[in-house]
Structures are given as C-alpha cells and as structure tokens.
Design a protein around this motif. Sequence first.
Motif, PDB file in Angstrom:
ATOM      1  N   ALA A 155      -5.822   9.511  10.814  1.00  0.00           N
ATOM      2  CA  ALA A 155      -5.026   8.812   9.796  1.00  0.00           C
ATOM      3  C   ALA A 155      -5.871   7.688   9.211  1.00  0.00           C
ATOM      4  O   ALA A 155      -6.849   7.257   9.815  1.00  0.00           O
ATOM      5  N   ALA A 156      -5.491   7.227   8.024  1.00  0.00           N
ATOM      6  CA  ALA A 156      -6.184   6.091   7.406  1.00  0.00           C
ATOM      7  C   ALA A 156      -5.157   5.204   6.710  1.00  0.00           C
ATOM      8  O   ALA A 156      -4.232   5.692   6.076  1.00  0.00           O
ATOM      9  N   HIS A 157      -5.340   3.900   6.872  1.00  0.00           N
ATOM     10  CA  HIS A 157      -4.396   2.935   6.307  1.00  0.00           C
ATOM     11  C   HIS A 157      -4.964   2.324   5.033  1.00  0.00           C
ATOM     12  O   HIS A 157      -6.135   2.503   4.704  1.00  0.00           O
ATOM     13  N   ALA A 158      -4.102   1.550   4.347  1.00  0.00           N
ATOM     14  CA  ALA A 158      -4.480   0.907   3.096  1.00  0.00           C
ATOM     15  C   ALA A 158      -5.774   0.112   3.270  1.00  0.00           C
ATOM     16  O   ALA A 158      -5.958  -0.585   4.266  1.00  0.00           O
ATOM     17  N   GLY A 159      -6.672   0.253   2.290  1.00  0.00           N
ATOM     18  CA  GLY A 159      -7.927  -0.489   2.319  1.00  0.00           C
ATOM     19  C   GLY A 159      -9.113   0.339   2.765  1.00  0.00           C
ATOM     20  O   GLY A 159     -10.249  -0.020   2.496  1.00  0.00           O
ATOM     21  N   ARG A 160      -8.874   1.459   3.451  1.00  0.00           N
ATOM     22  CA  ARG A 160     -10.003   2.239   3.956  1.00  0.00           C
ATOM     23  C   ARG A 160     -10.459   3.276   2.923  1.00  0.00           C
ATOM     24  O   ARG A 160      -9.640   3.957   2.325  1.00  0.00           O
ATOM     25  N   SER A 161     -11.764   3.339   2.727  1.00  0.00           N
ATOM     26  CA  SER A 161     -12.341   4.354   1.842  1.00  0.00           C
ATOM     27  C   SER A 161     -12.594   5.620   2.638  1.00  0.00           C
ATOM     28  O   SER A 161     -13.297   5.576   3.658  1.00  0.00           O
ATOM     29  N   VAL A 162     -12.018   6.728   2.205  1.00  0.00           N
ATOM     30  CA  VAL A 162     -12.139   7.996   2.917  1.00  0.00           C
ATOM     31  C   VAL A 162     -12.328   9.135   1.918  1.00  0.00           C
ATOM     32  O   VAL A 162     -12.357   8.916   0.706  1.00  0.00           O
ATOM     33  N   THR A 163     -12.435  10.346   2.428  1.00  0.00           N
ATOM     34  CA  THR A 163     -12.458  11.549   1.601  1.00  0.00           C
ATOM     35  C   THR A 163     -11.379  12.490   2.134  1.00  0.00           C
ATOM     36  O   THR A 163     -11.391  12.820   3.323  1.00  0.00           O
ATOM     37  N   LEU A 164     -10.457  12.891   1.271  1.00  0.00           N
ATOM     38  CA  LEU A 164      -9.364  13.764   1.707  1.00  0.00           C
ATOM     39  C   LEU A 164      -9.709  15.220   1.422  1.00  0.00           C
ATOM     40  O   LEU A 164     -10.190  15.547   0.333  1.00  0.00           O
ATOM     41  N   LEU A 165      -9.464  16.060   2.410  1.00  0.00           N
ATOM     42  CA  LEU A 165      -9.620  17.502   2.230  1.00  0.00           C
ATOM     43  C   LEU A 165      -8.214  18.098   2.217  1.00  0.00           C
ATOM     44  O   LEU A 165      -7.382  17.762   3.068  1.00  0.00           O
ATOM     45  N   LEU A 166      -7.939  18.947   1.230  1.00  0.00           N
ATOM     46  CA  LEU A 166      -6.592  19.474   1.050  1.00  0.00           C
ATOM     47  C   LEU A 166      -6.506  20.922   1.514  1.00  0.00           C
ATOM     48  O   LEU A 166      -7.489  21.663   1.477  1.00  0.00           O
TER      49      LEU A 166
END
Lengths: 448, 313
Positions: free
Chosen positions: A298-309
């Motif tokens: 999981a990732a919370h507000a503020g974190r830069s991530v890459t989402l795979l759908l």
Amino acid sequence: MTQSTSTANLANGPHHPDLLRIATAGSVDDGKSTLVGRLLYDTKSVLADQIDAVNRASQARGLDGPDLSLLVDGLRAEREQGITIDVAYRYFATANRSFVLADTPGHVQYTRNTVSGASTAQLVILLVDARNGVVAQTRRHAAVMALLGVPQLVLAVNKIDLADDPQGQFAQITADFAELTRSLGWTDEQVLAIPVSALHGDNVATRSERTPYYDGPTLIEHLETVPNVHERAGDPVGLRFPVQYVIRPRTAEFPDYRGYAGQVATGTVAVGDEVVILPSGTRTTIEAIDTADGQLPAAHAGRSVTLLLADDVDVSRGDVIAAVGDAPEPIQQFTATVCWLGDKALRPGARLLLKHGTRTTQAIVGSIDVRFDEQDLTLIESPEALELNEIGRISVQTAEPIVADDYSHSRESGSFLLIDPAGGNTLAAGLVGDALDQLHLTPSTVPA
Amino acid sequence: MSIDTHISPFGLDKTEGEFDTLDALESESIHIFREVAGEFERPVILFSGGKDSTLLLHLALKAFWPAPLPFSLLHVDTGHNLPEIIEFRDEIVARHNLRLHVASVEEYLADGRLTERPDGIRNPLQTIPLLDAITENRFDAVFGGARRDEERARAKERVFSLRNAFGQWDPKRQRPELWNLYNGRHAPGEHVRVFPLSNWTELDVWRYIAREQVLLAPLYYAHEREVFSRDGMWMTPGPWGGPREGEALETRSVRYRTVGDGSTTGAVLSDAADNEAVLAEVATSRLTERGATRGDDRVSEAAMEDRKREGYF
C-alpha cells in the motif's frame, strides 16, 4: 526542555524524524527575520562560518551583538532596504522533526508571496508586536491562511519584554486572536498564542523566566508535537492519484511493462483496490504498487510510486486514478476562488490556461462574482475586475474536464493555477469551490 | 497483464508504513523529475561527477525505473577538475548507458572565445559554454543539484526557475510557486532550470547517501594525498597552479566535501573512509561545506546573487 539537537543523534539515532512544512507571516517591523534567525540559531541549524559572517556584518554596521536577521535576509536589495521581498526557504531540524520553513514577506504588495508560502504550509506562525496587538494586517493574513486551509496557527506575540503590562496585553491579544480564528473556522486546538522575544530567545527554544503567566510549550516544543496533517477539517477524500507519466521500458528484460507513475495526492492506494480512471470512468484493479526499491502492499498520500493495473486500459498523463465509491464527478464548469497574481487585471471573458494536478487545459473566466475586501474583511459584489494581489470568486469553464474536489475537502485535489497562454506566467492561485463563502465574512469578524 | 518480477538495483525493502523526512524528500524529488518528463521536450541533467549531481542522477534513475532514463547529461568541464572526478563521471555514464554532452571551457580558452581570468579561477567561465550548449542542443529544461540551504541567495530560488535567452535569473520576476503545481511554460529560446534537491539539507543528502549506499567518487572518502595548505584549505597541486612560494607539499589523509574547480576547492583532513564515517563527520561538523572548502563563495556577501543574474548557478 528535552531538545537534544545533537546532529550526531540526528544522523545515527534509531528515531526517524518526519517532515513538517511551516510558513511565517507578519511584517519585518514585528521582528520576523529575527524570529526566523532565532529558530535557526537555537536549533543549531546555523554553523560556525555563517555565524562568523553575521558577526562580521553586524560589527560593520556598528551593532552591539549579532543581528540574527542577517542569517536570513539574503538579497542585496533587501539588506539595503531592510525588508524581505520574496519567499525564502529555510531549513532546521531537531531530533524529532525536520522543518521546511517558507519565510514570507508581510507587505501588502506581496500577498502573492504569502499565498505561495501558505499553500504548502501545515502550520503558519503569525507574528505580532506585543505593543500593537492584533492589527489589520494580522486579520488579513489570518483570512488568507483560512482561505488556503492551513491546519494549524501559532500567534507569536513578539517583543513581550518591551510591553508595559506583558501579562494583561498577552491575555488581551490571545482573546482577540481566538475570536478572530474562531470566526474564520479554526478550532481552539488548532491555534496557540505564545509570548516570545525573538531578540533574546524567550520561549523560542528555551522557557522564559520572564513569562510566569504563560505555562504552555515553547515555540520549538509546539512545532515538534503538532499533528503532521495537511487538511484543516477532518473529512478527507479517498484516493486521488494524478497520473504524471507512463513508464514503458520496452526493453528485453521488461517487454510488456506498463506502469503509471505519480505521487499519491490524497488517501491510500492498496494492492487489490478497485479503482476508476477519470475522466473516462473505466474501472480496473490495482495489480501492484511498484517502486525502484521493490513492491509495496500500500502507499499513502505523499509517496511517489508506479501503479500497475490488472486490465489493459487506456490511461495517460492528466488522468486521475480514484477510489471506486468515492470518485469525484469530472467538471468543466465550476465556481472557484482565486488570488490574482498578474500585473494586468483579470476581466470576465479572459482566455487562459488552467493547470490542475497533471492536466493543463484551456479555460475561460465567465464572471467575477465577488471581491474580497482585505481592509475590512467584507465581500464586494460584482467587481469590474480583479487587480494584482486581489482575491475574488469567479466562474470558470474548461475545454477538458478536470477531476477536482472542493478545496475545503482536499488542498491537493482542489487547487489549480491559471497561466498566461502567451508568456507562460502564473496568473492566479485557484481554489475549487466557494472558499470565500466558507469564511462567513461579515464586518462583525473585525474585533472593535 | 502479467507483472514482471524483478530484482531492483536499489532494493531497500522498505515497509510502506514508514515515511520519514528522507522518504518525503525522495518522493518530492521523484515527483519533480516526472513532472519535467511529462511537460518538456528536451530535458538535460547537469552532471559533474560530484556528490550532488551523483545524488540527482540516483533519484532520476529511481523515478523512471525500470525504464531507461529519458534525459541526457551535460557536463560543463572547466578543465580544472581533479582527474579522479572525470574518471568517475565516465564510469557512471558507461555503467548506466547514458548519453553525456561535454561543454569544454578549455576549448573556449583555446580559440579565444573566453579569456583566462587574472586569478586563474574558472568556475565563473562556465556560464557561456553552458548557455551555448543549451542553445545548440535546444535543451528546454536543465536539472541542477543546487539546494536552497547552500547559500542565502539560493534560499529564494524556485524549484522551477525560468531563465531568459541569456540565462538570466531575476529575483523580482520569479513565478510564485504554489502547492506542488509547477509551471514549466516558457517562450521559445527560454529555458527552465529545475532543482529537485531544493528542500534537501547537506545532512539530509549524507543521511540519504548512507542509507541508500549511493557510491560517490572516491575523492569524497579519506585517502592519502599530496596537498599544500592555503587560506586554511588543503589544496591539490595541478594545472591550476600551486604550491606557491612558502606553501609546502605534504602527504595527509584528506577527503573532499565538495568537488569543484581545483583552484578554489580544498580538501579537509579526515579519516572517514566510508559513507557512515563521512555522515558521522558531517553531522558533527562545525562548518558548512562551502564555508570550509569553497573559496569562490567567500568573495562577497552578494557574490552568488550577482553570478546567478549572469546565468551561472
């Protein structure tokens, strides 16, 4: 106080300090630069050579002791005129927290800087001179902070050592300020008044012997312990993930990888969440949350991530991935509050660019409904135009739909810029919705 | 679709719960890199092989992983770099398969487009080769590793800093920067300098380098070196001159805290041989990095402000 700012501790301790963004507002005459210099000095965020430079410059000016304001007044024009002309960013840290401080000038002609500094602030320190109390400028600044949804306020009642009746004056100022901030929508827990002397350091990092009538925290203690939140009201919206960039390596190692890169603006995203791509409305599921350091559950507000759908859906920069069940309706015609930053006045019919999240689209300003009169905190109906540094409510139409929330629900998802399509300058700070109405402005908000 | 399983080259195995200062700064920097990639045609990263540009590159690689970096690199070479730095620069470029442009101050001096200064300091000479390289390559966004805590004139710098065709910075004409909405629009011929490390402090940089095990050029760690003392700094002899009369060469254990022009950058006496040791030393240091080892920042109170107006950093 338990303020061990031993930097070795900072570097190697098991504790991981978090980051709080703060801003200052108030006028140079109230001692703002000295207060900021004092914060840097007392947290040992200023090192020997900078102190030496200040001592040399202070001696050259014929002063008795070091002028801490010299630690922060950087540009030549400012040193010559003794004023601050632009937002400056300062950095200090204690063992418990790191701080980014936006130091904003107090003069009326620099409202745009106050707005810039406050836009990202989780806490604002407003400065008043104990001998003058809550003045018109304090009220203006507080109104701008309310508009921008700053969650926490501190009133630093400075030069308390110079007041004739420190206890009585502090009590009066605290009461005046409480009345003002309640009327602007803060709860009492979100506001604190502290009697300080920036010049001598009273109640900044060390508890003052001279203020027995005050039993609250020092300024530093308070900054270290306030909640690390971004919103003033606790009605948060769900996931908003503005897609910044599509990552497609097309390499031998990753032939089919397609990830949607961005920073979680609000809420939380977790693997398995059902999400909706806006404005298209396509639904899919979060297959994985990728980072260069490995995958996250999981990732919370503020974190830069890459989402795979999970599904092969059409997503590009400017789209927003939102939680199903809490997704905003894309809008193309809406009401907004703007602080006008352009030299040329804003008039109805203006054709501009609007940047919201990661989408930039053409926009037309329909009407200007009200202007906020900063002098007496009232609203003026149907002004002809908005001039530089004026705040007003307008109607906006955009060429493409934007996926926004009301600013009062989310500063991240409710903010936008208006941009000059010709020169590219930033012309306005925009807040989606009726932020001005929510201030309940009437002349009665002005303490007699 | 199938998810590629991978072993990341960074692999820190962080838990999602933790989000400390370094995580916040890293996410902010990555956000800035991705904004530029989304909005500009031809971005370039200024890369000298020094500490800040090595960190800049590390963050940029993370921002686009597992895809290749969508930017090229640019080094404005004064010709007065310590050879170890150039070696390290080329090694990094080769390892990550990057494209490096070099703008050479030496070439400008050789053909007369620039003239050596009487004091032999070359940092100020970088401005014209830099602006020429930007123009020739039509770079529209130029990433720099500058931080706002470095110097008072930089405290006012924006993350996106608009420069005109002369590379000039006008503190009174800067765009307000609101929320985390960066405005990169510019007219043809103008470009934007972008500073992803704006909100990092020197200590943040070293804590992050230690945490991530970022490998820096060997000069940053203690090593034996022939140096001479000048103005309280330990200088390396080289084509930039020295030792002069009365300056004795001696072998000392030193490391560099910043790496710049050999004529103005000095080393400090140190036994710190790895990231952790350097971090401990920096954390307890009583001098900021520039004050200790960068002669060019001592010039005057307003030196940096003047130089930024000219298009330098």
